[in-house]
Design an enzyme around this catalytic site. Sequence first.
Site, PDB file in Angstrom:
ATOM      1  N   CYS A   9      -4.388  -1.147  -2.124  1.00 14.45           N
ATOM      2  CA  CYS A   9      -4.367   0.384  -2.190  1.00 14.45           C
ATOM      3  C   CYS A   9      -5.473   0.609  -3.590  1.00 14.45           C
ATOM      4  CB  CYS A   9      -3.013   0.908  -2.259  1.00 14.45           C
ATOM      5  SG  CYS A   9      -3.011   2.502  -2.694  1.00 14.45           S
ATOM      6  N   HIS A  67      -7.218   3.041   3.847  1.00 14.70           N
ATOM      7  CA  HIS A  67      -6.619   3.552   5.180  1.00 14.70           C
ATOM      8  C   HIS A  67      -8.157   3.882   5.902  1.00 14.70           C
ATOM      9  CE1 HIS A  67      -2.927   4.593   3.310  1.00 14.70           C
ATOM     10  NE2 HIS A  67      -2.609   5.259   4.489  1.00 14.70           N
ATOM     11  N   CYS A 111     -11.122   3.402   0.276  1.00 14.18           N
ATOM     12  CA  CYS A 111      -9.628   3.443   0.315  1.00 14.18           C
ATOM     13  C   CYS A 111      -9.157   2.841   1.609  1.00 14.18           C
ATOM     14  CB  CYS A 111      -9.206   5.316   0.782  1.00 14.18           C
ATOM     15  SG  CYS A 111      -7.680   5.456   1.322  1.00 14.18           S
ATOM     16  N   ASP A 153       1.077  -1.152   0.050  1.00 13.48           N
ATOM     17  CA  ASP A 153      -0.186   0.059   0.064  1.00 13.48           C
ATOM     18  C   ASP A 153       0.795   1.231   0.092  1.00 13.48           C
ATOM     19  OD1 ASP A 153      -2.097   1.726   0.265  1.00 13.48           O
ATOM     20  OD2 ASP A 153      -2.030   1.822   2.505  1.00 13.48           O
ATOM     21  N   SER A 154       0.444   2.368  -0.412  1.00 13.52           N
ATOM     22  CA  SER A 154       1.009   3.631  -0.148  1.00 13.52           C
ATOM     23  C   SER A 154       1.520   3.699   1.360  1.00 13.52           C
ATOM     24  CB  SER A 154       0.046   4.811  -0.600  1.00 13.52           C
ATOM     25  OG  SER A 154      -0.767   4.897   0.037  1.00 13.52           O
ATOM     26  N   GLU A 204      -1.857   7.895   8.679  1.00 10.96           N
ATOM     27  CA  GLU A 204      -0.545   7.933   8.596  1.00 10.96           C
ATOM     28  C   GLU A 204      -0.009   8.360  10.048  1.00 10.96           C
ATOM     29  OE1 GLU A 204       1.710   6.259   6.268  1.00 10.96           O
ATOM     30  OE2 GLU A 204      -0.009   5.549   5.578  1.00 10.96           O
TER      31      GLU A 204
HETATM   32  N1  DGL Z   1      -4.536   3.308   0.822  1.00  9.90           N
HETATM   33  C1  DGL Z   1      -4.795   4.119  -0.207  1.00  9.90           C
HETATM   34  C2  DGL Z   1      -5.827   3.745  -1.189  1.00  9.90           C
HETATM   35  O1  DGL Z   1      -6.554   2.600  -0.662  1.00  9.90           O
HETATM   36  C3  DGL Z   1      -4.415   5.569   0.247  1.00  9.90           C
HETATM   37  C4  DGL Z   1      -4.274   6.301  -1.166  1.00  9.90           C
HETATM   38  C5  DGL Z   1      -3.236   7.486  -0.891  1.00  9.90           C
HETATM   39  O2  DGL Z   1      -1.901   7.254  -0.751  1.00  9.90           O
HETATM   40  O3  DGL Z   1      -3.727   8.507  -1.342  1.00  9.90           O
HETATM   41  O4  DGL Z   1      -6.321   4.427  -2.088  1.00  9.90           O
END
Ligand code: DGL
Length: 265
Positions: A70, A182, A180, A7-8, A148
């Site tokens: 992600c 997160h 998302c 993931d990011s 985050e």
């Molecule tokens: N967890 C990522 C998603 O599902 C976060 C995206 C991001 O880094 O902006 O889109």
Amino acid sequence: MCIGVFDSGVGGLSVWREIIKVLPETSITYFSDSAYCPYGNRSQQEIIERAYLITDFLLSKEAAVIVVACNTATAAAIKALREKYRIPFIGMEPAVKPAALHSKSGTIGVLATRGTLNGNHFHASVERFASDVNVIAKVGEGLVELVESGETSGVKVKELLKIYINPMLEQGADHIVLGCTHYPFLLESIKEVAGDNVVIVDPAPAIALRTLNVISENIIPLSEMISKDVYPTTFYTTAPTGTLMMMAHRIDPDIPDKNFNKIEI
Ligand code: DGL
């Protein structure tokens, strides 16, 4: 061989949490690209380049299948990943279909990043599964940054959520899709803002089942997957390990601190 998950940032841990429920014995390597987070406002080319580097890294850890945990990276890069590599990639699905199917009011909300909502994947899902419902899509600006930093509840979180969720409620949304990975970490606050009559849809359990299917359908036989007793689940991040460790420990407090590593790629 292990399952690679990336993931990011720490959001993909909400998918990891579901994968370990259905594949509790299998070794997983998790990669958080927190130094480059958020992906939501990055260009598609940048995200593809990060996804290639992360995939090469996970392959060096013997990933046999990679879960792109992600939505933003799925929207931007999964096609390129599938074209470049031979292993299976499992991407996030914006869960528009179940929400539209079960909506009684005929209005659903979708909360996601700008990248996801601008992507073809999302538009195709709406066209295919939700053409007869009213879809209110909102960019959850600032929410990824809060998660985050480990801030998942409190006044600041709730005030921000109200900005995105209240317009959905005003138009009668009875389902809100978390687009998302997160956002499931904000679930308690989301429920408080949305109230008891709104169903919150998290696609992570369905993605975990898809992962199980890819393995048990013998695309990759389960017997070829290494046990986490032999190769313990390991976490890598491009940022300092603090938040990743804290968030992972909320899910499994027994993971030793030494399994968390900072890495530059
Ligand atoms: N967890 C990522 C998603 O599902 C976060 C995206 C991001 O880094 O902006 O889109």
